[in-house]
Design a protein around this motif. Structure first.
Motif, mmCIF file in Angstrom:
data_model
loop_
_atom_site.group_PDB
_atom_site.id
_atom_site.type_symbol
_atom_site.label_atom_id
_atom_site.label_comp_id
_atom_site.label_asym_id
_atom_site.label_seq_id
_atom_site.Cartn_x
_atom_site.Cartn_y
_atom_site.Cartn_z
ATOM 1 N N MET A 1 20.117 13.866 -25.266
ATOM 2 C CA MET A 1 21.511 13.690 -24.899
ATOM 3 C C MET A 1 22.326 14.783 -25.595
ATOM 4 N N GLU A 2 22.967 15.620 -24.788
ATOM 5 C CA GLU A 2 23.728 16.737 -25.323
ATOM 6 C C GLU A 2 25.181 16.337 -25.535
ATOM 7 N N SER A 3 25.759 16.843 -26.608
ATOM 8 C CA SER A 3 27.157 16.564 -26.929
ATOM 9 C C SER A 3 27.933 17.877 -26.858
ATOM 10 N N PHE A 4 29.158 17.815 -26.346
ATOM 11 C CA PHE A 4 29.980 19.018 -26.199
ATOM 12 C C PHE A 4 31.278 18.862 -26.986
ATOM 13 N N ALA A 5 31.800 19.972 -27.464
ATOM 14 C CA ALA A 5 33.049 19.986 -28.215
ATOM 15 C C ALA A 5 34.191 20.430 -27.307
ATOM 16 N N ASN A 6 35.402 20.025 -27.640
ATOM 17 C CA ASN A 6 36.576 20.476 -26.899
ATOM 18 C C ASN A 6 36.624 21.993 -26.858
ATOM 19 N N GLY A 7 36.992 22.514 -25.711
ATOM 20 C CA GLY A 7 37.137 23.952 -25.545
ATOM 21 C C GLY A 7 35.882 24.663 -25.096
ATOM 22 N N VAL A 8 34.788 23.929 -24.949
ATOM 23 C CA VAL A 8 33.557 24.551 -24.465
ATOM 24 C C VAL A 8 33.809 25.106 -23.066
ATOM 25 N N PRO A 9 33.321 26.302 -22.748
ATOM 26 C CA PRO A 9 33.461 26.788 -21.374
ATOM 27 C C PRO A 9 32.814 25.789 -20.411
ATOM 28 N N ALA A 10 33.539 25.418 -19.385
ATOM 29 C CA ALA A 10 33.035 24.421 -18.434
ATOM 30 C C ALA A 10 31.713 24.850 -17.812
ATOM 31 N N SER A 24 44.660 15.635 -4.529
ATOM 32 C CA SER A 24 44.928 17.020 -4.901
ATOM 33 C C SER A 24 45.644 17.731 -3.763
ATOM 34 N N ASN A 25 46.529 18.665 -4.114
ATOM 35 C CA ASN A 25 47.259 19.375 -3.060
ATOM 36 C C ASN A 25 46.377 20.431 -2.399
ATOM 37 N N PRO A 26 46.784 20.953 -1.242
ATOM 38 C CA PRO A 26 45.951 21.902 -0.482
ATOM 39 C C PRO A 26 45.584 23.175 -1.248
ATOM 40 N N GLU A 27 46.403 23.560 -2.218
ATOM 41 C CA GLU A 27 46.096 24.759 -3.003
ATOM 42 C C GLU A 27 45.043 24.481 -4.074
ATOM 43 N N GLY A 28 44.684 23.217 -4.230
ATOM 44 C CA GLY A 28 43.652 22.881 -5.202
ATOM 45 C C GLY A 28 44.141 22.789 -6.622
ATOM 46 N N ASN A 29 45.445 22.706 -6.823
ATOM 47 C CA ASN A 29 45.993 22.622 -8.172
ATOM 48 C C ASN A 29 45.794 21.212 -8.716
ATOM 49 N N CYS A 30 44.706 21.020 -9.396
ATOM 50 C CA CYS A 30 44.362 19.689 -9.875
ATOM 51 C C CYS A 30 43.417 19.837 -11.058
ATOM 52 N N VAL A 31 43.113 18.734 -11.679
ATOM 53 C CA VAL A 31 42.076 18.720 -12.696
ATOM 54 C C VAL A 31 40.832 18.096 -12.088
ATOM 55 N N GLU A 32 39.702 18.407 -12.674
ATOM 56 C CA GLU A 32 38.429 17.839 -12.261
ATOM 57 C C GLU A 32 37.814 17.158 -13.475
ATOM 58 N N ILE A 33 37.062 16.102 -13.228
ATOM 59 C CA ILE A 33 36.444 15.355 -14.313
ATOM 60 C C ILE A 33 34.954 15.199 -14.029
ATOM 61 N N ALA A 34 34.165 15.219 -15.084
ATOM 62 C CA ALA A 34 32.714 15.036 -14.965
ATOM 63 C C ALA A 34 32.255 14.083 -16.058
ATOM 64 N N GLN A 35 31.340 13.192 -15.700
ATOM 65 C CA GLN A 35 30.755 12.305 -16.697
ATOM 66 C C GLN A 35 29.634 13.037 -17.402
ATOM 67 N N LEU A 36 29.620 12.966 -18.722
ATOM 68 C CA LEU A 36 28.611 13.639 -19.537
ATOM 69 C C LEU A 36 27.446 12.695 -19.830
ATOM 70 N N THR A 37 26.327 13.261 -20.201
ATOM 71 C CA THR A 37 25.138 12.451 -20.456
ATOM 72 C C THR A 37 25.299 11.536 -21.661
ATOM 73 N N ASP A 38 26.220 11.854 -22.573
ATOM 74 C CA ASP A 38 26.426 11.001 -23.747
ATOM 75 C C ASP A 38 27.423 9.873 -23.480
ATOM 76 N N GLY A 39 27.890 9.744 -22.221
ATOM 77 C CA GLY A 39 28.836 8.693 -21.865
ATOM 78 C C GLY A 39 30.280 9.131 -21.890
ATOM 79 N N GLY A 40 30.544 10.309 -22.428
ATOM 80 C CA GLY A 40 31.901 10.840 -22.454
ATOM 81 C C GLY A 40 32.246 11.519 -21.141
#
Length: 78
Positions: A1-10, A24-40
């Motif tokens: 299980m890998e852990s990542f720190a804030n600011g890691v390149p996505a 999200s608007n048509p220009e794609g100006n939004c945030v994206e979220i991903a679930q990490l293997t450590d549950g975060g």
């Protein structure tokens, strides 16, 4: 299980699925979220997917989502 720190390149967070809101608007100006293997969760800017990711625990994301449901961030909407 890998852990990542804030600011890691996505781009260094491999093997995850980034999800963008259907609101999200048509220009794609939004945030994206991903679930990490450590549950975060990692969050990135959809316009700069190679940029830094902010990393949050499950509890932090749950608190944010609940606050959004309650209208705590109503000042954000236009």
């Amino acid at each position: 299980m890998e852990s990542f720190a804030n600011g890691v390149p996505a781009t260094e967070i491999e093997g995850v699925t980034w999800v963008k809101s259907s609101a999200s608007n048509p220009e794609g100006n939004c945030v994206e979220i991903a679930q990490l293997t450590d549950g975060g969760f990692a969050v990135r800017n959809s316009r700069h997917p190679e940029g830094p990711a902010l990393v949050y625990t499950r509890d932090e994301i749950a608190a944010f989502v609940e606050g959004a449901r309650r209208g705590d961030f109503g000042f954000v909407s236009g």
